[in-house]
Design an enzyme around this catalytic site. Structure first.
Site, PDB file in Angstrom:
ATOM      1  N   VAL A   1       0.789  -0.943  -0.041  1.00 18.77           N
ATOM      2  CA  VAL A   1      -0.004   0.153   0.054  1.00 18.77           C
ATOM      3  C   VAL A   1       0.832   1.243   0.120  1.00 18.77           C
ATOM      4  O   VAL A   1       0.518   2.275  -0.727  1.00 18.77           O
ATOM      5  CB  VAL A   1      -0.947  -0.073   1.305  1.00 18.77           C
ATOM      6  CG1 VAL A   1      -1.596   1.459   1.368  1.00 18.77           C
ATOM      7  CG2 VAL A   1      -2.046  -0.993   1.028  1.00 18.77           C
TER       8      VAL A   1
ATOM      9  N   PRO B   1      10.932   0.249   9.322  1.00 23.74           N
ATOM     10  CA  PRO B   1      12.155  -0.664   9.258  1.00 23.74           C
ATOM     11  C   PRO B   1      12.610  -1.352   7.796  1.00 23.74           C
ATOM     12  O   PRO B   1      11.678  -1.586   7.163  1.00 23.74           O
ATOM     13  CB  PRO B   1      11.826  -1.684  10.469  1.00 23.74           C
ATOM     14  CG  PRO B   1      10.698  -0.895  11.241  1.00 23.74           C
ATOM     15  CD  PRO B   1       9.902   0.033  10.177  1.00 23.74           C
TER      16      PRO B   1
ATOM     17  N   GLY C   1      10.814  -4.152   6.539  1.00 27.98           N
ATOM     18  CA  GLY C   1       9.590  -4.068   6.080  1.00 27.98           C
ATOM     19  C   GLY C   1       9.066  -3.458   4.776  1.00 27.98           C
ATOM     20  O   GLY C   1       8.222  -3.147   4.222  1.00 27.98           O
TER      21      GLY C   1
ATOM     22  N   ASP D   1      -6.893   2.168   4.909  1.00 29.49           N
ATOM     23  CA  ASP D   1      -7.920   0.841   5.110  1.00 29.49           C
ATOM     24  C   ASP D   1      -8.946   1.244   6.354  1.00 29.49           C
ATOM     25  O   ASP D   1      -9.648   0.432   6.907  1.00 29.49           O
ATOM     26  CB  ASP D   1      -7.567  -0.524   5.328  1.00 29.49           C
ATOM     27  CG  ASP D   1      -8.348  -1.503   4.918  1.00 29.49           C
ATOM     28  OD1 ASP D   1      -9.290  -1.288   4.043  1.00 29.49           O
ATOM     29  OD2 ASP D   1      -8.503  -2.661   5.730  1.00 29.49           O
TER      30      ASP D   1
END
Length: 253
Positions: free
Chosen positions: A33, A53, A56, A118
């Site tokens: 996303v 991080p 990620g 979301d």
């Protein structure tokens, strides 16, 4: 007779083209996303700061970091990250609803516009499904109800558009800039708008795509008398409404 005006239909969003060129935007999270958000921001020439991080980061986001297309901070978000007064908006795309809500509340305290991925109730604005063709951008929004449906509608709209409409819009933009040089005064504004509208209606998409700088210069000669020659007249050097004698009938008008 009473005048008839459009009925108010609440529940929508104010869809605007937000100019964030050279403005600082904070993106928190580095997954799929976030990749889409970052691309949208870079396309709008924003200055993007990414906090996530390194483990990620998905491949696309890692690519943006490696190419130095974003300013990268390799760690989790800290509240002090919002202390920068130059931050124009914050986008979060992390898999931690509680942490996202904390960020949302911090943004509200500092009056920074934010989008929490979301979570529609925690969004000052939404990202719709966008079709892009050069300067042309078309956004479809479902106001948070169905992102996939927005994508389906956007694709259907895009499929109905001529393939060269982006090029035509670029040429129209160039013509408008030339017109502003020719007639720069504010008092010329209404006439400029009217004349440009008539050009867009009178010339086909193919004509606009084929228009060259010298065609623009010839077309602008008709701005003073507020006339619109056809594309063929411009190419042949003819004036609007004048019959050009070719000798075939022995008379002319």
């Amino acid at each position: 007779m009473p005048e008839s005006f459009p009925e108010v239909e609440g529940g929508g969003s104010l869809i605007v083209a937000w100019q964030i060129r050279n403005k600082k935007v904070l993106v928190i999270g580095g997954g799929e996303v976030a990749a889409g958000r970052i691309l949208n921001l870079l396309n709008a020439d924003a200055k993007v700061t990414l906090i996530s991080p390194r483990e990620g980061l998905n491949p696309e986001v890692a690519h943006r970091v490696e190419r130095k297309q974003v300013e990268y901070i390799d760690r989790v978000f800290e509240p002090s990250d919002l202390d920068d007064p130059n931050i124009s908006m914050v986008l979060t795309a992390i898999d931690d609803p509680a942490a996202s809500t904390v960020i949302w509340k911090l943004c509200k305290e500092k009056r920074i516009a934010a989008n929490i991925a979301d979570v529609p109730p925690e969004c000052d604005f939404y990202f719709g499904s966008v079709h892009r063709d050069g300067p042309l951008q078309i956004m479809v929004s479902t106001n948070g109800n169905g992102p996939k449906m927005a994508n389906i509608v956007r694709r259907r709209i895009a499929d109905s558009l001529p393939p060269n409409i982006g090029d035509a819009i670029k040429k129209v933009g160039a013509l408008r800039r030339k017109l502003r040089v020719l007639a720069p005064g504010n008092d010329e504004g209404p006439k400029r708008m009217q004349w440009m509208s008539k050009v867009c209606l009178a010339w086909s998409l193919e004509d606009l795509c084929a228009m060259e700088p010298e065609d623009m210069d010839a077309l602008l000669e008709s701005y003073g008398p507020n006339e619109i020659p056809t594309f063929d007249q411009v190419r042949l050097g003819e004036k609007p409404g004048v019959f050009q004698f070719d000798g075939s009938f022995g008379w002319y008008i």
